[in-house]
Design a protein around this motif. Structure first.
Motif, PDB file in Angstrom:
ATOM      1  N   ARG A 402       0.975  -1.168  -0.407  1.00 31.18           N
ATOM      2  CA  ARG A 402      -0.270   0.262   0.400  1.00 31.18           C
ATOM      3  C   ARG A 402       0.833   1.156  -0.250  1.00 31.18           C
ATOM      4  O   ARG A 402       0.902   1.995  -0.938  1.00 31.18           O
ATOM      5  CB  ARG A 402      -1.122  -0.077   1.437  1.00 31.18           C
ATOM      6  N   LEU A 403       1.977   1.059   0.986  1.00 36.69           N
ATOM      7  CA  LEU A 403       2.519   2.482   1.005  1.00 36.69           C
ATOM      8  C   LEU A 403       3.551   2.714  -0.816  1.00 36.69           C
ATOM      9  O   LEU A 403       3.048   3.874  -0.736  1.00 36.69           O
ATOM     10  CB  LEU A 403       3.700   2.301   1.530  1.00 36.69           C
ATOM     11  N   ILE A 404       3.664   1.515  -1.039  1.00 38.45           N
ATOM     12  CA  ILE A 404       4.324   1.632  -2.581  1.00 38.45           C
ATOM     13  C   ILE A 404       3.260   2.529  -3.551  1.00 38.45           C
ATOM     14  O   ILE A 404       3.206   3.057  -4.428  1.00 38.45           O
ATOM     15  CB  ILE A 404       4.890   0.323  -3.205  1.00 38.45           C
ATOM     16  N   HIS A 405       2.019   1.533  -3.886  1.00 35.41           N
ATOM     17  CA  HIS A 405       1.234   2.078  -4.585  1.00 35.41           C
ATOM     18  C   HIS A 405       0.498   3.378  -3.593  1.00 35.41           C
ATOM     19  O   HIS A 405       0.027   4.300  -5.113  1.00 35.41           O
ATOM     20  CB  HIS A 405       0.142   1.147  -3.608  1.00 35.41           C
ATOM     21  N   ASP A 406       0.008   3.660  -3.118  1.00 36.98           N
ATOM     22  CA  ASP A 406      -0.332   4.281  -2.301  1.00 36.98           C
ATOM     23  C   ASP A 406       0.965   5.862  -2.225  1.00 36.98           C
ATOM     24  O   ASP A 406       0.014   7.546  -2.816  1.00 36.98           O
ATOM     25  CB  ASP A 406      -1.088   4.745  -1.484  1.00 36.98           C
ATOM     26  N   CYS A 407       1.785   5.682  -1.861  1.00 32.32           N
ATOM     27  CA  CYS A 407       2.643   7.086  -1.421  1.00 32.32           C
ATOM     28  C   CYS A 407       3.702   6.913  -2.447  1.00 32.32           C
ATOM     29  O   CYS A 407       3.989   8.268  -2.567  1.00 32.32           O
ATOM     30  CB  CYS A 407       3.668   6.775  -0.676  1.00 32.32           C
ATOM     31  N   GLY A 408       3.764   5.763  -3.152  1.00 33.13           N
ATOM     32  CA  GLY A 408       4.667   6.590  -4.263  1.00 33.13           C
ATOM     33  C   GLY A 408       6.174   6.369  -4.476  1.00 33.13           C
ATOM     34  O   GLY A 408       7.030   6.525  -4.760  1.00 33.13           O
TER      35      GLY A 408
END
Ligand code: SF4
Length: 441
Positions: A402-408
């Protein structure tokens, strides 16, 4: 208290012990304050306050060593409402902190092996195994642990502590106070949950009073709560200074400097110490000194430290200009400061006991990490998947995605154990860090 216990304590702790520790600190401060021999190309020199922290922590353990017979001793878990016991003049000992000291000194595996040889599984948290190992063998880097007169545990960090303290209660044959905290599924704990914990605290008071042999004074409890709040606020301020670029201290500094906020919360010396640390951090900011000399990238750390590899990690990342500037773990000892109300100490103790990060859902931890990425301007995250600490590690694979996806931002899952270096593969960690560093470029 017998006259001989009193005399022994005054001599060994307040006399000889104090003088020896002062001397060591004075010598260390001269080294830190003298002409700089610091040769590290990538990292700033140690904090000037480091010798004072060392003295404070050493004195705390020295007080413990001679406590039996001089004052009552309580062993407590890190999230337990220890202010109540402080106000009753207990010497408060945190076995988790002691285990962390063993981990940093790379003695934890030797000590934990004593517990494993006695039948405790390696699947049990390495803090608990280290503690059992010390209890069974007497091995410790702090001289000697005092026997507890009372045990206090709180389920707000995990269920391991419940079984751990039952073993201790059985072994030492002393009373065990258990504070059971309902899990917080939503943003706010319902009032009845706070009331449920408050009632348990009300019931704990007479048990603790009986062991202490004295009555709890409201005035004293309020004063301890006030000191706890102030120290927690200062700790929070110190961590928040890392919003500056370059970050004045690293999370590795925080891991070391957090000892007093865990084991001496509620003491006046702790407030003084953090006020002085804040001052030094501000001086660093004014002089643009960064914990990593050429800070290029800033990271978040999730979960407990890997105590036996702090230096290795700081150097491996520092040479690439990477600073770890925030952590969910160190944050846990500051974020609850606003909830402490010294005027209503037991009610606020009930509230703060409910809200630690480990007593809340994984979604809350994810939201906390997202906020920290924003607030501290972070470029990536390292999630330490800690074999011992299941409640902290659960959900990390989803959180990473989620961090990779949501925060880039890139996020790395690093498998290890906070105390047991048999779970740390040097080669694997080096490879994974190298690949992660490339992703950050
Ligand atoms: S399992 Fe985690 S929270 Fe529980 S005692 Fe071990 S390190 Fe602490």
């Amino acid at each position: 208290m017998s006259a001989s216990s009193w005399l022994r304590y005054q001599l060994m702790v307040n006399g000889l012990g104090l003088a020896a520790l002062r001397w060591q600190r004075w010598q260390a401060e001269r080294r830190v304050g003298g002409p700089s021999r610091w040769k590290d190309e990538y990292l700033a020199p140690p904090l000037k306050i480091a010798p004072r922290n060392k003295e404070l922590v050493a004195r705390h353990w020295l007080q413990g060593r001679y406590a039996n017979g001089y004052r009552k001793v309580a062993w407590v878990t890190s999230g337990a409402p220890a202010e109540l016991l402080k106000a009753l003049d207990f010497y408060v000992l945190y076995p988790e902190n002691h285990a962390a000291i063993c981990g940093t000194a790379r003695l934890a595996v030797d000590i934990a092996s004593e517990a494993e040889n006695a039948g405790y599984s390696r699947d049990i948290c390495s803090y608990a195994r280290t503690d059992f190992g010390t209890v069974l063998s007497g091995k410790t880097p702090v001289g000697k642990l005092p026997k507890p007169d009372l045990l206090l545990t709180c389920t707000n960090i995990c269920q391991t502590v419940l079984q751990w303290y039952r073993v201790l209660a059985h072994y030492f044959k002393v009373p065990l106070i258990l504070i059971d905290t309902p899990f917080v599924y939503y943003a706010e704990a319902p009032d009845h949950a706070v009331e449920f914990v408050k009632r348990q605290l009300d019931e704990a008071v007479p048990v603790a009073e009986q062991v202490a042999g004295k009555s709890l004074e409201e005035r004293k409890l309020k004063e301890v709560a006030r000191l706890s709040k102030r120290a927690s606020e200062l700790w929070l301020e110190i961590m928040e200074r890392n919003r500056h670029r370059p970050a004045p201290i690293s999370v590795f500094d925080e891991f070391i400097q957090m000892a007093p906020i865990v084991e001496m919360r509620g003491d006046a010396v702790t407030v003084d110490f953090y006020a002085a640390l804040l001052k030094e951090v501000d001086e660093r900011i004014a002089r643009r000194i960064g914990a990593v000399k050429q800070e290029r990238k800033r990271l978040l750390w999730d979960n407990l430290p890997i105590w036996y590899r702090l230096r290795y990690l700081a150097e491996s990342l520092g040479e690439h200009g990477i600073a770890i500037v925030a952590s969910t773990y160190t944050n846990a000892w500051g974020e609850l400061a606003p909830l402490i109300d010294p005027e209503r100490p037991l009610e606020s103790a009930a509230r703060t006991s409910i809200y630690p990060i480990l007593n809340r859902g994984t979604g809350h931890k994810l939201a906390t990490m997202k906020c920290m990425i924003e607030d501290y301007g972070l470029d990536g995250v390292i999630l330490h998947s800690d074999r011992s600490c299941k409640p902290y590690s659960v959900g990390q694979i989803d959180q990473r995605d989620r961090l990779i996806h949501d925060c880039g931002v890139p996020a790395l899952l690093l498998e290890a154990d906070h105390n047991d270096f048999r779970c740390f593969s040097e080669e694997q960690v080096a490879n994974r860090l190298a690949a992660f560093v490339e992703m950050l470029e």
